[in-house]
Motif scaffolding. Structure first.
Motif, PDB file in Angstrom:
ATOM      1  N   THR A 100       0.946  -1.227   0.055  1.00  0.00           N
ATOM      2  CA  THR A 100      -0.163   0.042   0.054  1.00  0.00           C
ATOM      3  C   THR A 100       0.921   1.205  -0.142  1.00  0.00           C
ATOM      4  OG1 THR A 100      -1.495  -1.235   1.256  1.00  0.00           O
ATOM      5  CG2 THR A 100      -1.897   1.120   0.881  1.00  0.00           C
ATOM      6  N   GLY A 101       0.523   2.132  -1.082  1.00  0.00           N
ATOM      7  CA  GLY A 101       1.562   3.237  -1.097  1.00  0.00           C
ATOM      8  C   GLY A 101       2.873   3.213  -1.574  1.00  0.00           C
ATOM      9  N   LEU A 102       3.191   2.080  -1.886  1.00  0.00           N
ATOM     10  CA  LEU A 102       4.583   1.857  -2.295  1.00  0.00           C
ATOM     11  C   LEU A 102       4.461   1.531  -4.110  1.00  0.00           C
ATOM     12  CD1 LEU A 102       6.061  -0.787   0.113  1.00  0.00           C
ATOM     13  CD2 LEU A 102       6.301   1.880   0.190  1.00  0.00           C
ATOM     14  N   ALA A 103       5.447   2.373  -4.501  1.00  0.00           N
ATOM     15  CA  ALA A 103       5.738   1.970  -5.954  1.00  0.00           C
ATOM     16  C   ALA A 103       6.220   0.766  -6.186  1.00  0.00           C
ATOM     17  CB  ALA A 103       6.816   2.999  -6.588  1.00  0.00           C
ATOM     18  N   PRO A 104       5.826   0.283  -7.507  1.00  0.00           N
ATOM     19  CA  PRO A 104       6.405  -1.300  -7.671  1.00  0.00           C
ATOM     20  C   PRO A 104       7.898  -1.502  -7.421  1.00  0.00           C
ATOM     21  CG  PRO A 104       4.650  -0.469  -9.334  1.00  0.00           C
ATOM     22  CD  PRO A 104       4.962   0.795  -8.524  1.00  0.00           C
ATOM     23  N   LEU A 105       8.518  -0.439  -7.832  1.00  0.00           N
ATOM     24  CA  LEU A 105      10.151  -0.387  -7.807  1.00  0.00           C
ATOM     25  C   LEU A 105      10.481  -0.562  -6.400  1.00  0.00           C
ATOM     26  CD1 LEU A 105      12.332   1.611 -10.357  1.00  0.00           C
ATOM     27  CD2 LEU A 105      12.517  -0.819  -9.591  1.00  0.00           C
ATOM     28  N   GLU A 106       9.861   0.085  -5.320  1.00  0.00           N
ATOM     29  CA  GLU A 106      10.248   0.011  -4.010  1.00  0.00           C
ATOM     30  C   GLU A 106       9.973  -1.431  -3.435  1.00  0.00           C
ATOM     31  OE1 GLU A 106       9.215   4.046  -1.773  1.00  0.00           O
ATOM     32  OE2 GLU A 106       7.581   3.660  -2.971  1.00  0.00           O
ATOM     33  N   VAL A 107       8.778  -1.879  -3.829  1.00  0.00           N
ATOM     34  CA  VAL A 107       8.333  -3.280  -3.419  1.00  0.00           C
ATOM     35  C   VAL A 107       9.626  -4.441  -3.944  1.00  0.00           C
ATOM     36  CG1 VAL A 107       6.917  -5.344  -3.409  1.00  0.00           C
ATOM     37  CG2 VAL A 107       6.136  -2.707  -3.178  1.00  0.00           C
ATOM     38  N   GLU A 108       9.802  -4.216  -5.186  1.00  0.00           N
ATOM     39  CA  GLU A 108      10.871  -4.974  -5.899  1.00  0.00           C
ATOM     40  C   GLU A 108      12.233  -4.955  -5.175  1.00  0.00           C
ATOM     41  OE1 GLU A 108      10.662  -4.272 -10.103  1.00  0.00           O
ATOM     42  OE2 GLU A 108      12.745  -4.972 -10.252  1.00  0.00           O
ATOM     43  N   GLU A 109      12.775  -3.729  -4.615  1.00  0.00           N
ATOM     44  CA  GLU A 109      14.061  -3.427  -4.133  1.00  0.00           C
ATOM     45  C   GLU A 109      13.931  -4.280  -2.994  1.00  0.00           C
ATOM     46  OE1 GLU A 109      17.044  -2.748  -4.631  1.00  0.00           O
ATOM     47  OE2 GLU A 109      16.173  -2.095  -6.763  1.00  0.00           O
ATOM     48  N   LYS A 110      12.824  -4.115  -2.145  1.00  0.00           N
ATOM     49  CA  LYS A 110      12.890  -5.125  -0.786  1.00  0.00           C
ATOM     50  C   LYS A 110      12.980  -6.561  -1.103  1.00  0.00           C
ATOM     51  CE  LYS A 110       9.504  -1.895   1.449  1.00  0.00           C
ATOM     52  NZ  LYS A 110      10.273  -1.492   2.867  1.00  0.00           N
ATOM     53  N   ILE A 111      12.182  -6.956  -2.123  1.00  0.00           N
ATOM     54  CA  ILE A 111      12.166  -8.496  -2.439  1.00  0.00           C
ATOM     55  C   ILE A 111      13.667  -8.875  -2.819  1.00  0.00           C
ATOM     56  CG2 ILE A 111      11.357 -10.424  -3.800  1.00  0.00           C
ATOM     57  CD1 ILE A 111       8.773  -9.010  -3.885  1.00  0.00           C
ATOM     58  N   LEU A 112      14.341  -7.721  -3.563  1.00  0.00           N
ATOM     59  CA  LEU A 112      15.631  -8.314  -4.071  1.00  0.00           C
ATOM     60  C   LEU A 112      16.646  -8.381  -2.907  1.00  0.00           C
ATOM     61  CD1 LEU A 112      16.561  -6.269  -7.490  1.00  0.00           C
ATOM     62  CD2 LEU A 112      16.989  -8.616  -6.899  1.00  0.00           C
ATOM     63  N   GLN A 113      16.362  -7.511  -2.044  1.00  0.00           N
ATOM     64  CA  GLN A 113      17.398  -7.738  -0.824  1.00  0.00           C
ATOM     65  C   GLN A 113      17.348  -9.032  -0.170  1.00  0.00           C
ATOM     66  OE1 GLN A 113      16.294  -4.355   1.881  1.00  0.00           O
ATOM     67  NE2 GLN A 113      17.089  -2.825   0.493  1.00  0.00           N
ATOM     68  N   LEU A 114      16.121  -9.440  -0.107  1.00  0.00           N
ATOM     69  CA  LEU A 114      15.766 -10.628   0.298  1.00  0.00           C
ATOM     70  C   LEU A 114      16.448 -11.682  -0.417  1.00  0.00           C
ATOM     71  CD1 LEU A 114      12.259 -10.591   1.520  1.00  0.00           C
ATOM     72  CD2 LEU A 114      13.842 -11.357   2.953  1.00  0.00           C
ATOM     73  N   VAL A 115      16.364 -11.581  -1.738  1.00  0.00           N
ATOM     74  CA  VAL A 115      16.976 -12.813  -2.734  1.00  0.00           C
ATOM     75  C   VAL A 115      18.402 -12.756  -2.438  1.00  0.00           C
ATOM     76  CG1 VAL A 115      17.402 -13.299  -5.243  1.00  0.00           C
ATOM     77  CG2 VAL A 115      14.986 -12.562  -4.345  1.00  0.00           C
ATOM     78  N   ARG A 116      19.127 -11.428  -2.401  1.00  0.00           N
ATOM     79  CA  ARG A 116      20.470 -11.422  -2.263  1.00  0.00           C
ATOM     80  C   ARG A 116      20.988 -12.167  -1.026  1.00  0.00           C
ATOM     81  NH1 ARG A 116      19.865  -5.919  -4.193  1.00  0.00           N
ATOM     82  NH2 ARG A 116      20.344  -6.106  -6.473  1.00  0.00           N
ATOM     83  N   ALA A 117      20.196 -11.925  -0.117  1.00  0.00           N
ATOM     84  CA  ALA A 117      20.585 -12.639   1.188  1.00  0.00           C
ATOM     85  C   ALA A 117      20.278 -13.982   1.338  1.00  0.00           C
ATOM     86  CB  ALA A 117      19.619 -11.902   2.497  1.00  0.00           C
ATOM     87  N   ARG A 118      19.301 -14.640   0.535  1.00  0.00           N
ATOM     88  CA  ARG A 118      19.058 -15.949   0.752  1.00  0.00           C
ATOM     89  C   ARG A 118      19.870 -16.861  -0.335  1.00  0.00           C
ATOM     90  NH1 ARG A 118      13.028 -15.935   3.507  1.00  0.00           N
ATOM     91  NH2 ARG A 118      13.745 -14.603   4.984  1.00  0.00           N
ATOM     92  N   VAL A 119      19.860 -16.236  -1.486  1.00  0.00           N
ATOM     93  CA  VAL A 119      20.554 -17.152  -2.509  1.00  0.00           C
ATOM     94  C   VAL A 119      22.061 -16.757  -2.432  1.00  0.00           C
ATOM     95  CG1 VAL A 119      20.548 -17.557  -5.160  1.00  0.00           C
ATOM     96  CG2 VAL A 119      18.510 -16.823  -3.884  1.00  0.00           C
ATOM     97  N   SER A 120      22.919 -17.724  -1.993  1.00  0.00           N
ATOM     98  CA  SER A 120      23.930 -17.776  -1.471  1.00  0.00           C
ATOM     99  C   SER A 120      25.249 -16.986  -2.083  1.00  0.00           C
ATOM    100  CB  SER A 120      24.604 -19.269  -1.045  1.00  0.00           C
ATOM    101  OG  SER A 120      24.734 -19.981  -2.276  1.00  0.00           O
ATOM    102  N   ASN A 121      25.837 -15.917  -1.671  1.00  0.00           N
ATOM    103  CA  ASN A 121      26.767 -15.072  -2.156  1.00  0.00           C
ATOM    104  C   ASN A 121      26.304 -14.637  -3.718  1.00  0.00           C
ATOM    105  OD1 ASN A 121      28.183 -15.756   0.029  1.00  0.00           O
ATOM    106  ND2 ASN A 121      28.867 -17.768  -1.186  1.00  0.00           N
ATOM    107  N   GLY A 122      25.108 -14.710  -4.142  1.00  0.00           N
ATOM    108  CA  GLY A 122      24.581 -14.192  -5.387  1.00  0.00           C
ATOM    109  C   GLY A 122      25.201 -15.295  -6.514  1.00  0.00           C
ATOM    110  N   LYS A 123      25.733 -16.368  -5.993  1.00  0.00           N
ATOM    111  CA  LYS A 123      26.376 -17.427  -6.978  1.00  0.00           C
ATOM    112  C   LYS A 123      25.308 -17.776  -8.080  1.00  0.00           C
ATOM    113  CE  LYS A 123      30.899 -18.835  -4.735  1.00  0.00           C
ATOM    114  NZ  LYS A 123      30.582 -19.809  -3.444  1.00  0.00           N
ATOM    115  N   GLU A 124      24.247 -18.184  -7.366  1.00  0.00           N
ATOM    116  CA  GLU A 124      23.155 -18.898  -7.767  1.00  0.00           C
ATOM    117  C   GLU A 124      22.363 -17.896  -8.623  1.00  0.00           C
ATOM    118  OE1 GLU A 124      21.799 -20.802  -4.493  1.00  0.00           O
ATOM    119  OE2 GLU A 124      22.814 -22.849  -4.980  1.00  0.00           O
ATOM    120  N   LEU A 125      22.665 -16.560  -8.669  1.00  0.00           N
ATOM    121  CA  LEU A 125      21.806 -15.712  -9.714  1.00  0.00           C
ATOM    122  C   LEU A 125      22.396 -15.708 -10.783  1.00  0.00           C
ATOM    123  CD1 LEU A 125      21.527 -12.494  -7.206  1.00  0.00           C
ATOM    124  CD2 LEU A 125      20.094 -14.137  -7.637  1.00  0.00           C
ATOM    125  N   HIS A 126      21.487 -15.636 -11.815  1.00  0.00           N
ATOM    126  CA  HIS A 126      21.956 -15.634 -13.286  1.00  0.00           C
ATOM    127  C   HIS A 126      22.455 -14.580 -13.564  1.00  0.00           C
ATOM    128  CE1 HIS A 126      19.039 -19.416 -14.113  1.00  0.00           C
ATOM    129  NE2 HIS A 126      20.045 -19.479 -13.021  1.00  0.00           N
TER     130      HIS A 126
END
Ligand code: DC
Length: 221
Positions: free
Chosen positions: A195-221
């Motif tokens: 609510t009240g957030l721009a899509p990019l702001e939500v996306e950034e929050k999720i990306l932070q989680l992805v970076r923290a949980r997908v080990s060292n970013g190694k599995e990110l394509h």
């Protein structure tokens, strides 16, 4: 190693916009599981199948060839049904078809197959709870009801806001209260209110989680 990012939540919470954009940024495959329920609903309506006939609906769900293409189009048995699955009639029927257990098991199988060959961002109602309980990242994306209706009104300007609100509330109630895989937050999902957030702001929050949980970013394509 395939990575699954599960995004669940009610209609109008911003799942599609965010999941699609996130998948593009990560180089993952975007899967709109709701489109699969919509495709079965469309087929059932065309064949005038009773929306409570679990046996016939399961036959349709098992034999349907549903393709979710990169250009966002949806094919059912080779036919482009991208706009037809978004009509109010199909939208209402999809919520009914999605309450049928046998339909869900057929479509869950298809959803799991897709993730065997690719890392995915999959959105729906039961992705983190049922389809991929082991998903690396789980998000429960929500927004307050008025905001959700406002967003849908922008997509469907031809439908009166009051009518849209009534339809969304009816569907949400059915999706949350059905016996089979109801919409509920997985205990280990992160709750995000858009609510009240721009899509990019939500996306950034999720990306932070992805970076923290997908080990060292190694599995990110
Ligand atoms: O996300 P959507 O509005 O396109 O979904 C259409 C319907 O399908 C909706 O009523 C909820 C249901 N659905 C579901 O039960 N489980 C999913 N994984 C995805 C959608």
């Amino acid at each position: 190693m395939r990575v699954v990012i599960a995004i669940d939540g009610p209609a109008g919470a911003g799942k599609s916009t965010i999941a699609r954009s996130l998948a593009a940024r990560l180089g993952y495959t975007y899967i709109d599981s709701g489109a699969m329920y919509r495709a079965i609903a469309l087929w059932a309506l065309r064949l005038e199948v009773d929306l409570q006939d679990a046996i016939k609906l399961e036959q349709l769900a098992r034999s349907a060839k549903i393709s979710l293409l990169m250009d966002r189009s949806v094919q059912l048995n080779g036919e482009d049904v991208t706009s037809e699955i978004r009509t109010p009639e199909v939208t209402a029927a999809a919520s009914k078809v999605a309450a049928v257990k046998s339909v869900r098991s057929a479509l869950v199988e298809k959803q799991r197959e897709i993730a065997e060959t690719a890392s995915v961002v999959m959105e729906g109602r039961d992705i983190g709870t049922v389809v991929f309980p082991q998903a690396r990242v789980k998000i429960f994306l929500d927004a307050d009801p008025q905001e959700r209706v406002r967003r849908r009104s922008v997509e469907l300007p031809e439908v009166a806001a009051a009518q849209l609100a009534a339809q969304m509330s009816e569907r949400d109630t059915r999706d949350r209260e059905r016996a089979e895989s109801p919409l509920v937050q997985a205990p280990d999902a992160v709750y995000l209110d858009s609510t009240g957030l721009a899509p990019l702001e939500v996306e950034e929050k999720i990306l932070q989680l992805v970076r923290a949980r997908v080990s060292n970013g190694k599995e990110l394509h």
